[in-house]
Design a protein around this motif. Sequence first.
Motif, PDB file in Angstrom:
ATOM      1  N   THR A 287       0.863  -1.174   0.000  1.00 27.79           N
ATOM      2  CA  THR A 287       0.000   0.000   0.000  1.00 27.79           C
ATOM      3  C   THR A 287       0.903   1.229   0.000  1.00 27.79           C
ATOM      4  O   THR A 287       1.903   1.286   0.721  1.00 27.79           O
ATOM      5  CB  THR A 287      -1.011   0.007   1.166  1.00 27.79           C
ATOM      6  OG1 THR A 287      -1.928   1.089   0.953  1.00 27.79           O
ATOM      7  CG2 THR A 287      -0.368   0.189   2.520  1.00 27.79           C
ATOM      8  N   VAL A 288       0.549   2.183  -0.866  1.00 27.61           N
ATOM      9  CA  VAL A 288       1.391   3.368  -1.082  1.00 27.61           C
ATOM     10  C   VAL A 288       0.521   4.611  -0.870  1.00 27.61           C
ATOM     11  O   VAL A 288      -0.518   4.743  -1.518  1.00 27.61           O
ATOM     12  CB  VAL A 288       1.981   3.365  -2.506  1.00 27.61           C
ATOM     13  CG1 VAL A 288       2.878   4.562  -2.725  1.00 27.61           C
ATOM     14  CG2 VAL A 288       2.731   2.070  -2.763  1.00 27.61           C
ATOM     15  N   ARG A 289       0.943   5.481   0.042  1.00 32.97           N
ATOM     16  CA  ARG A 289       0.076   6.612   0.408  1.00 32.97           C
ATOM     17  C   ARG A 289       0.793   7.954   0.375  1.00 32.97           C
ATOM     18  O   ARG A 289       1.989   8.038   0.678  1.00 32.97           O
ATOM     19  CB  ARG A 289      -0.531   6.353   1.787  1.00 32.97           C
ATOM     20  CG  ARG A 289      -1.411   5.121   1.704  1.00 32.97           C
ATOM     21  CD  ARG A 289      -1.973   4.664   2.996  1.00 32.97           C
ATOM     22  NE  ARG A 289      -2.682   3.410   2.750  1.00 32.97           N
ATOM     23  CZ  ARG A 289      -3.943   3.155   3.091  1.00 32.97           C
ATOM     24  NH1 ARG A 289      -4.647   4.055   3.718  1.00 32.97           N
ATOM     25  NH2 ARG A 289      -4.496   1.996   2.799  1.00 32.97           N
ATOM     26  N   SER A 290       0.049   8.975   0.012  1.00 37.22           N
ATOM     27  CA  SER A 290       0.624  10.321  -0.134  1.00 37.22           C
ATOM     28  C   SER A 290      -0.533  11.310  -0.180  1.00 37.22           C
ATOM     29  O   SER A 290      -1.696  10.893  -0.229  1.00 37.22           O
ATOM     30  CB  SER A 290       1.425  10.386  -1.436  1.00 37.22           C
ATOM     31  OG  SER A 290       0.576  10.043  -2.527  1.00 37.22           O
ATOM     32  N   TYR A 291      -0.205  12.604  -0.177  1.00 35.48           N
ATOM     33  CA  TYR A 291      -1.259  13.606  -0.400  1.00 35.48           C
ATOM     34  C   TYR A 291      -1.151  14.232  -1.788  1.00 35.48           C
ATOM     35  O   TYR A 291      -2.126  14.366  -2.502  1.00 35.48           O
ATOM     36  CB  TYR A 291      -1.221  14.703   0.675  1.00 35.48           C
ATOM     37  CG  TYR A 291      -1.624  14.190   2.040  1.00 35.48           C
ATOM     38  CD1 TYR A 291      -2.891  13.642   2.254  1.00 35.48           C
ATOM     39  CD2 TYR A 291      -0.744  14.213   3.097  1.00 35.48           C
ATOM     40  CE1 TYR A 291      -3.253  13.136   3.485  1.00 35.48           C
ATOM     41  CE2 TYR A 291      -1.103  13.717   4.342  1.00 35.48           C
ATOM     42  CZ  TYR A 291      -2.364  13.180   4.526  1.00 35.48           C
ATOM     43  OH  TYR A 291      -2.723  12.675   5.745  1.00 35.48           O
ATOM     44  N   THR A 292       0.072  14.594  -2.180  1.00 35.89           N
ATOM     45  CA  THR A 292       0.197  15.323  -3.442  1.00 35.89           C
ATOM     46  C   THR A 292       0.461  14.368  -4.617  1.00 35.89           C
ATOM     47  O   THR A 292       0.964  13.256  -4.429  1.00 35.89           O
ATOM     48  CB  THR A 292       1.363  16.326  -3.374  1.00 35.89           C
ATOM     49  OG1 THR A 292       2.587  15.589  -3.254  1.00 35.89           O
ATOM     50  CG2 THR A 292       1.224  17.281  -2.200  1.00 35.89           C
ATOM     51  N   ASP A 293       0.147  14.849  -5.820  1.00 38.41           N
ATOM     52  CA  ASP A 293       0.413  14.079  -7.046  1.00 38.41           C
ATOM     53  C   ASP A 293       1.908  13.812  -7.185  1.00 38.41           C
ATOM     54  O   ASP A 293       2.333  12.754  -7.634  1.00 38.41           O
ATOM     55  CB  ASP A 293      -0.059  14.863  -8.280  1.00 38.41           C
ATOM     56  CG  ASP A 293      -1.578  14.957  -8.345  1.00 38.41           C
ATOM     57  OD1 ASP A 293      -2.257  14.219  -7.609  1.00 38.41           O
ATOM     58  OD2 ASP A 293      -2.076  15.796  -9.132  1.00 38.41           O
ATOM     59  N   GLN A 294       2.696  14.829  -6.790  1.00 36.83           N
ATOM     60  CA  GLN A 294       4.149  14.758  -6.938  1.00 36.83           C
ATOM     61  C   GLN A 294       4.733  13.623  -6.077  1.00 36.83           C
ATOM     62  O   GLN A 294       5.552  12.833  -6.551  1.00 36.83           O
ATOM     63  CB  GLN A 294       4.717  16.103  -6.492  1.00 36.83           C
ATOM     64  CG  GLN A 294       6.078  16.406  -7.009  1.00 36.83           C
ATOM     65  CD  GLN A 294       6.605  17.709  -6.400  1.00 36.83           C
ATOM     66  OE1 GLN A 294       5.906  18.399  -5.644  1.00 36.83           O
ATOM     67  NE2 GLN A 294       7.830  18.025  -6.718  1.00 36.83           N
ATOM     68  N   THR A 295       4.315  13.559  -4.822  1.00 35.15           N
ATOM     69  CA  THR A 295       4.822  12.502  -3.935  1.00 35.15           C
ATOM     70  C   THR A 295       4.350  11.138  -4.432  1.00 35.15           C
ATOM     71  O   THR A 295       5.095  10.164  -4.421  1.00 35.15           O
ATOM     72  CB  THR A 295       4.339  12.727  -2.485  1.00 35.15           C
ATOM     73  OG1 THR A 295       4.730  14.030  -2.087  1.00 35.15           O
ATOM     74  CG2 THR A 295       4.933  11.716  -1.533  1.00 35.15           C
ATOM     75  N   ARG A 296       3.107  11.096  -4.879  1.00 32.45           N
ATOM     76  CA  ARG A 296       2.570   9.822  -5.387  1.00 32.45           C
ATOM     77  C   ARG A 296       3.436   9.300  -6.531  1.00 32.45           C
ATOM     78  O   ARG A 296       3.825   8.137  -6.567  1.00 32.45           O
ATOM     79  CB  ARG A 296       1.135  10.046  -5.867  1.00 32.45           C
ATOM     80  CG  ARG A 296       0.508   8.801  -6.446  1.00 32.45           C
ATOM     81  CD  ARG A 296      -0.933   9.025  -6.916  1.00 32.45           C
ATOM     82  NE  ARG A 296      -1.462   7.769  -7.403  1.00 32.45           N
ATOM     83  CZ  ARG A 296      -1.980   7.578  -8.612  1.00 32.45           C
ATOM     84  NH1 ARG A 296      -2.080   8.580  -9.466  1.00 32.45           N
ATOM     85  NH2 ARG A 296      -2.404   6.386  -8.979  1.00 32.45           N
TER      86      ARG A 296
END
Length: 440
Positions: A287-296
């Motif tokens: 599972t991979v989690r982030s807030y911004t598109d860039q971090t994703r």
Amino acid sequence: MKTMLSALLLAGALVPAAAAADPLADQVKADLPSLMAIYRDLHANPELSMQERRSAGILAAEARRLGFEVTAGVGKTGVVAVMKNGPGAVLLLRADMDALPVVEQTGLPFASTKKGTSLAGVETGIMHACGHDTHMTTWIAVARRMAAMKGQWHGTLVMIGQPGEETGQGAKAMLDDGLYTRFPRPTHEIAFHDSASLPAGIVGWTPGYALANVDSVDLRVRGLGGHGAYPQATRDPIVLASRIVVALQTLVSRENDPQQPGVVTVGSFHAGAKHNIIPDEAKLLLTVRSYTDQTRKLLLDGIARIARGEAIAAGVPEDRMPEVGLNVENVFTPATFNTEALTDSTVALFTRRFGEARVRKVAASMAGEDFSRYWLADKGTQSLIFWVGGVPKEKWEAAGGDTSKLPSLHSPYWAPDAEAVIGTATEAMVTAAMGVLGKK
Ligand SMILES: [Zn+2]
Ligand SMILES: [Zn+2]
């Protein structure tokens, strides 16, 4: 003086002074026995994602009875209930309807004993372990109040019962099935979720990003199998996958900006069948989690790069490079964003209604929510999701407010103080709705 008077009138319309009668609170209280009967029935009869036919039927029948125009089967099992009440804003209110493949262990007299087959084809118990039964019951309570208060608001109310939140499919399915084209297109979207991290009856809110981008990644690490006694003739996928797991730990710790939250968790590692056989492949589920598109993007690209790089280092032939893909059953859920204007104005109304002690600003969560999709489908709109605490008071006090000692959402032991959640959430949702649609 004039300003003060109109401010008082406005406050009075929405939030009567403590000493005066509070029609909304009184009506919700009077409705609670009926609502709790609905809640216990929904709780005892949970349905898995995208199979919520019975639950949808209950919402549809109630909305029809109240005079909403109701369409069922939107995005497979979704319900859309529209009440047009003159010109004005178009407000979408959402409740999600699905339960989880969890065997209930709450010991409640109305605990679920239902069984079903998950999307993965696994026979399982079913439980409303995320509290979507409180969301549906509140949806009915809000529909009742808004229908009864029709003379006090104008505009259009679009109330939806959404399927498949837990699998990330439902909001997308409803949008793909014409939610914004076949029905009035919302200008505002509001939802709430029960919380296992707040005491019963407390309202929680988060400015900006409230919930995370959630990607489920399948990583198939291929090697060359053979006899455990002759490793020289193989390319061992277990050793390779182990190196990949360790190298992945540097994505968040070394490559990501510490100011930008990110998570990479390997939740499953499967390979092999016997002591003395080196298998052909190992399978990792992440599972991979982030807030911004860039971090994703940084995290997803990094996983593919590290997997390939480690495979090259291990001498795996080019035609056996790792396969990295997004899981098809657990659809990507984009980050959920609370827009500033609607969040600020609604929180001000909450504070007036419930008092400062019952309204708390809470940190963003790394959990996911496909409620995000309604705003992402039209970023010109205003959107808010908030929390309503469900931890029973005595349990909260016994744990000293330490949530690590309490069952979380999705736990087989999660038993919210449903009366407090439904009562508070109904008052909050009606207050929020009247903030958008109420006659000023
Ligand atoms: Zn959930
Ligand atoms: Zn949920």
